[in-house]
Scaffold this motif. Structure first.
Motif, PDB file in Angstrom:
ATOM      1  N   PHE A  55      -3.745  -2.980  -9.917  1.00  0.00           N
ATOM      2  CA  PHE A  55      -5.362  -2.806  -9.857  1.00  0.00           C
ATOM      3  C   PHE A  55      -6.063  -4.035  -9.291  1.00  0.00           C
ATOM      4  CE2 PHE A  55      -4.951  -4.686 -14.039  1.00  0.00           C
ATOM      5  CZ  PHE A  55      -6.138  -5.374 -14.048  1.00  0.00           C
ATOM      6  N   LYS A  56      -5.511  -5.244  -9.360  1.00  0.00           N
ATOM      7  CA  LYS A  56      -6.327  -6.401  -8.770  1.00  0.00           C
ATOM      8  C   LYS A  56      -5.874  -6.734  -7.057  1.00  0.00           C
ATOM      9  CE  LYS A  56      -6.388  -9.117 -12.893  1.00  0.00           C
ATOM     10  NZ  LYS A  56      -5.977 -10.318 -13.685  1.00  0.00           N
ATOM     11  N   ILE A  57      -5.103  -6.051  -6.687  1.00  0.00           N
ATOM     12  CA  ILE A  57      -4.740  -5.950  -5.357  1.00  0.00           C
ATOM     13  C   ILE A  57      -4.897  -4.744  -4.756  1.00  0.00           C
ATOM     14  CG2 ILE A  57      -3.124  -6.826  -3.465  1.00  0.00           C
ATOM     15  CD1 ILE A  57      -1.747  -8.460  -5.776  1.00  0.00           C
ATOM     16  N   LYS A  58      -6.052  -4.251  -4.523  1.00  0.00           N
ATOM     17  CA  LYS A  58      -6.518  -2.844  -4.087  1.00  0.00           C
ATOM     18  C   LYS A  58      -5.987  -2.491  -2.674  1.00  0.00           C
ATOM     19  CE  LYS A  58     -10.350  -2.874  -7.347  1.00  0.00           C
ATOM     20  NZ  LYS A  58     -11.541  -2.760  -7.505  1.00  0.00           N
ATOM     21  N   GLU A  59      -5.469  -3.437  -1.873  1.00  0.00           N
ATOM     22  CA  GLU A  59      -5.206  -3.236  -0.206  1.00  0.00           C
ATOM     23  C   GLU A  59      -3.698  -2.878  -0.234  1.00  0.00           C
ATOM     24  OE1 GLU A  59      -6.359  -6.709   1.722  1.00  0.00           O
ATOM     25  OE2 GLU A  59      -8.586  -6.256   1.696  1.00  0.00           O
ATOM     26  N   PHE A  60      -2.958  -2.721  -1.395  1.00  0.00           N
ATOM     27  CA  PHE A  60      -1.606  -2.252  -1.253  1.00  0.00           C
ATOM     28  C   PHE A  60      -1.393  -0.888  -1.931  1.00  0.00           C
ATOM     29  CE2 PHE A  60      -1.302  -6.964  -1.098  1.00  0.00           C
ATOM     30  CZ  PHE A  60      -0.129  -7.171  -0.328  1.00  0.00           C
ATOM     31  N   PHE A  61      -0.721  -0.096  -1.012  1.00  0.00           N
ATOM     32  CA  PHE A  61      -0.658   1.245  -1.667  1.00  0.00           C
ATOM     33  C   PHE A  61       0.790   1.706  -1.423  1.00  0.00           C
ATOM     34  CE2 PHE A  61      -4.871   0.502  -0.073  1.00  0.00           C
ATOM     35  CZ  PHE A  61      -5.511   0.866  -1.021  1.00  0.00           C
ATOM     36  N   ASN A  62       1.113   2.588  -2.302  1.00  0.00           N
ATOM     37  CA  ASN A  62       2.698   3.003  -2.189  1.00  0.00           C
ATOM     38  C   ASN A  62       2.326   4.799  -1.898  1.00  0.00           C
ATOM     39  OD1 ASN A  62       5.237   3.939  -2.430  1.00  0.00           O
ATOM     40  ND2 ASN A  62       5.046   3.767  -4.861  1.00  0.00           N
ATOM     41  N   LEU A  63       2.041   4.878  -0.650  1.00  0.00           N
ATOM     42  CA  LEU A  63       1.620   6.274  -0.087  1.00  0.00           C
ATOM     43  C   LEU A  63       2.287   6.458   1.163  1.00  0.00           C
ATOM     44  CD1 LEU A  63      -2.059   6.317  -0.889  1.00  0.00           C
ATOM     45  CD2 LEU A  63      -0.460   7.532  -2.028  1.00  0.00           C
ATOM     46  N   PRO A  64       2.840   7.683   1.610  1.00  0.00           N
ATOM     47  CA  PRO A  64       3.392   7.728   3.008  1.00  0.00           C
ATOM     48  C   PRO A  64       2.451   7.350   4.052  1.00  0.00           C
ATOM     49  CG  PRO A  64       3.233   9.767   1.678  1.00  0.00           C
ATOM     50  CD  PRO A  64       2.549   8.961   0.894  1.00  0.00           C
ATOM     51  N   LEU A  65       2.978   6.583   4.923  1.00  0.00           N
ATOM     52  CA  LEU A  65       2.192   5.931   6.099  1.00  0.00           C
ATOM     53  C   LEU A  65       1.196   7.056   6.996  1.00  0.00           C
ATOM     54  CD1 LEU A  65       1.453   3.494   8.007  1.00  0.00           C
ATOM     55  CD2 LEU A  65       3.796   4.106   9.304  1.00  0.00           C
ATOM     56  N   THR A  66       1.807   8.206   6.965  1.00  0.00           N
ATOM     57  CA  THR A  66       1.179   9.430   7.775  1.00  0.00           C
ATOM     58  C   THR A  66      -0.070   9.680   6.974  1.00  0.00           C
ATOM     59  OG1 THR A  66       2.417  11.015   6.770  1.00  0.00           O
ATOM     60  CG2 THR A  66       2.990  10.408   9.136  1.00  0.00           C
ATOM     61  N   LEU A  67      -0.224   9.554   5.531  1.00  0.00           N
ATOM     62  CA  LEU A  67      -1.314  10.016   4.908  1.00  0.00           C
ATOM     63  C   LEU A  67      -2.199   8.883   4.839  1.00  0.00           C
ATOM     64  CD1 LEU A  67      -2.536  11.700   2.485  1.00  0.00           C
ATOM     65  CD2 LEU A  67      -1.509  10.298   0.821  1.00  0.00           C
ATOM     66  N   ILE A  68      -2.057   7.683   4.617  1.00  0.00           N
ATOM     67  CA  ILE A  68      -2.679   6.559   5.065  1.00  0.00           C
ATOM     68  C   ILE A  68      -3.508   6.415   6.501  1.00  0.00           C
ATOM     69  CG2 ILE A  68      -2.685   3.962   5.338  1.00  0.00           C
ATOM     70  CD1 ILE A  68      -0.469   3.923   3.334  1.00  0.00           C
ATOM     71  N   GLU A  69      -2.643   6.811   7.316  1.00  0.00           N
ATOM     72  CA  GLU A  69      -3.114   6.897   8.894  1.00  0.00           C
ATOM     73  C   GLU A  69      -4.352   8.068   8.794  1.00  0.00           C
ATOM     74  OE1 GLU A  69       0.505   5.532  11.562  1.00  0.00           O
ATOM     75  OE2 GLU A  69       0.449   7.615  10.874  1.00  0.00           O
ATOM     76  N   ASN A  70      -4.180   9.072   8.149  1.00  0.00           N
ATOM     77  CA  ASN A  70      -5.037  10.355   8.213  1.00  0.00           C
ATOM     78  C   ASN A  70      -6.369   9.839   7.429  1.00  0.00           C
ATOM     79  OD1 ASN A  70      -3.399  11.928   9.488  1.00  0.00           O
ATOM     80  ND2 ASN A  70      -2.513  12.892   7.797  1.00  0.00           N
ATOM     81  N   VAL A  71      -6.154   9.213   6.122  1.00  0.00           N
ATOM     82  CA  VAL A  71      -7.220   8.793   5.487  1.00  0.00           C
ATOM     83  C   VAL A  71      -8.176   7.958   6.160  1.00  0.00           C
ATOM     84  CG1 VAL A  71      -7.999   7.472   3.389  1.00  0.00           C
ATOM     85  CG2 VAL A  71      -6.495   9.275   3.252  1.00  0.00           C
ATOM     86  N   ILE A  72      -7.552   6.908   7.087  1.00  0.00           N
ATOM     87  CA  ILE A  72      -8.337   5.904   7.757  1.00  0.00           C
ATOM     88  C   ILE A  72      -9.042   6.590   8.855  1.00  0.00           C
ATOM     89  CG2 ILE A  72      -7.961   4.065   9.615  1.00  0.00           C
ATOM     90  CD1 ILE A  72      -5.839   3.122   7.714  1.00  0.00           C
ATOM     91  N   ALA A  73      -8.344   7.722   9.684  1.00  0.00           N
ATOM     92  CA  ALA A  73      -8.789   8.402  10.894  1.00  0.00           C
ATOM     93  C   ALA A  73     -10.192   9.251  10.350  1.00  0.00           C
ATOM     94  CB  ALA A  73      -7.700   9.503  11.540  1.00  0.00           C
ATOM     95  N   GLU A  74      -9.828   9.864   9.054  1.00  0.00           N
ATOM     96  CA  GLU A  74     -10.990  10.727   8.617  1.00  0.00           C
ATOM     97  C   GLU A  74     -12.250   9.835   8.405  1.00  0.00           C
ATOM     98  OE1 GLU A  74      -9.500  13.186   5.006  1.00  0.00           O
ATOM     99  OE2 GLU A  74      -7.993  13.961   6.306  1.00  0.00           O
ATOM    100  N   ASN A  75     -12.301   8.799   7.660  1.00  0.00           N
ATOM    101  CA  ASN A  75     -13.415   7.824   7.578  1.00  0.00           C
ATOM    102  C   ASN A  75     -13.885   7.421   8.651  1.00  0.00           C
ATOM    103  OD1 ASN A  75     -13.935   7.210   4.412  1.00  0.00           O
ATOM    104  ND2 ASN A  75     -11.439   7.573   4.475  1.00  0.00           N
ATOM    105  N   VAL A  76     -13.106   6.951   9.911  1.00  0.00           N
ATOM    106  CA  VAL A  76     -13.579   6.389  10.910  1.00  0.00           C
ATOM    107  C   VAL A  76     -14.272   7.705  11.692  1.00  0.00           C
ATOM    108  CG1 VAL A  76     -12.959   5.745  13.222  1.00  0.00           C
ATOM    109  CG2 VAL A  76     -11.904   4.552  11.256  1.00  0.00           C
TER     110      VAL A  76
END
Length: 103
Positions: A69-90
C-alpha cells in the motif's frame, strides 16, 4: 508521459508512473535496489501529469492492490487492462479539455 515497466520476467507486477524524463527515471529505478531488474515495456504520452492520481486510483480499485500500500505505482494486473485504464483516463481528460476550453 506514463511509463509501464515490468518487474522482471518471472513476476507480473507493473510499475505505472509519470515523469518528464523517462530515461533518467528508468535508470534511477534500476539503481534503487529493487529486487528484480526493470525492463521498459511502453511509453504512453499524456498531455497532463495531473491524471496520474486518477489512473492509480482506478488501478487500485480494479485490482484490490495488496502488493504494498505504500508503493501505489506497482500493480499485479494484466498489461492490457493497465493500458486500457490509462487510455480511458487520457480520453476523459482530453474530452474535458475540448469541452471546456475549446482545444
Amino acid at each position: 508521459q506514463a511509463l509501464v515497466e515490468n518487474l522482471g520476467d518471472c513476476v507480473s507486477y507493473y510499475k505505472v508512473g509519470m515523469t518528464r524524463d523517462y530515461n533518467k527515471r528508468f535508470k534511477s529505478l534500476n539503481s534503487a535496489g529493487i529486487m528484480l531488474p526493470l525492463s521498459m515495456i511502453e511509453i504512453i504520452p499524456v498531455n497532463d501529469i495531473g491524471i496520474e492520481k486518477q489512473i492509480h486510483q482506478d488501478l487500485i480499485f480494479i485490482g484490490n492492490n495488496k502488493f504494498n500500500f505504500k508503493i501505489k505505482e506497482f500493480f499485479n494486473l494484466p498489461l492490457t487492462l493497465i493500458e486500457n485504464v490509462i487510455a480511458e483516463n487520457v480520453s476523459k481528460h482530453d474530452n474535458l479539455l475540448q469541452k471546456y476550453f475549446l482545444i
